[in-house]
Motif scaffolding. Structure first.
Motif, short mmCIF file in Angstrom:
data_model
loop_
_atom_site.label_atom_id
_atom_site.label_comp_id
_atom_site.label_asym_id
_atom_site.label_seq_id
_atom_site.Cartn_x
_atom_site.Cartn_y
_atom_site.Cartn_z
N VAL A 30 0.70 -1.32 -0.18
CA VAL A 30 0.01 -0.01 -0.10
C VAL A 30 1.17 1.26 -0.15
CG1 VAL A 30 -1.63 1.53 1.33
CG2 VAL A 30 -2.31 -0.93 0.82
N ALA A 46 -3.30 5.83 5.80
CA ALA A 46 -3.61 4.58 5.08
C ALA A 46 -3.04 3.39 5.48
CB ALA A 46 -3.51 5.04 3.62
N VAL A 50 -5.06 0.38 6.95
CA VAL A 50 -4.89 -0.79 6.28
C VAL A 50 -4.60 -1.96 7.38
CG1 VAL A 50 -3.79 -2.43 4.68
CG2 VAL A 50 -4.81 -0.07 4.19
N LEU A 69 -7.04 -0.34 -3.75
CA LEU A 69 -6.89 0.89 -3.75
C LEU A 69 -7.40 1.67 -4.79
CD1 LEU A 69 -3.16 1.24 -2.82
CD2 LEU A 69 -5.14 1.19 -0.94
N VAL A 81 -10.02 2.77 -0.01
CA VAL A 81 -9.36 1.77 0.50
C VAL A 81 -10.15 0.95 0.91
CG1 VAL A 81 -7.58 0.90 1.90
CG2 VAL A 81 -7.52 3.29 1.26
#
Length: 135
Positions: A30, A46, A50, A69, A81
């Motif tokens: 990511v 993010a 995650v 994503l 996401v």
């Protein structure tokens, strides 16, 4: 981990086996993809979210974990996401005592994301969140 599916920068998707190294691998891919897309400004939050969602999927579901994503469609857009797992029940917030090691993920998600939610899938569910890129 399966290979990344990338459709002309319209999305990136990965599927991870339900093993402990899925969390670290998800964080890494990511962060790398957000860097490729020039979205480093939302990278830390993010990756944190995650990590929380993949950890929850490992804790409560057995089976593959999907991460997807979707970059902002243009200026002023949001990063979306999604984390999917085979457990059909949506996540539930539970009270966390000061010494508890868990129970704070959904509060963190609610406070850090612009919006978030869940949706059922053909098998399991998807938890999604949106972040507004900075800069």
């Amino acid at each position: 981990m399966s290979g990344v599916i990338d459709t002309r920068n319209t999305c990136a998707e990965w599927t991870f086996p339900a093993t402990p190294d899925a969390v670290g691998t998800a964080r890494s891919v990511v962060r790398g993809r957000l860097r490729d897309w020039g979205l480093e400004g939302v990278g830390d939050i993010a990756v944190l979210l995650v990590s929380e969602l993949v950890t929850n999927a490992l804790r409560y579901a057995a089976g593959p974990i999907g991460v997807r994503l979707v970059p902002p469609p243009g200026p002023g857009g949001v990063l979306r996401v999604e984390v999917s797992d085979p457990l059909p029940e949506p996540p539930r917030e539970r009270p966390a005592r000061p010494d508890d090691e868990g129970g704070r993920g959904l509060r963190l998600l609610a406070s850090a994301a612009r919006r978030w939610g869940t949706r059922p899938g053909a098998t399991g569910k998807t938890v999604w969140f949106e972040l507004a890129p900075t800069g």
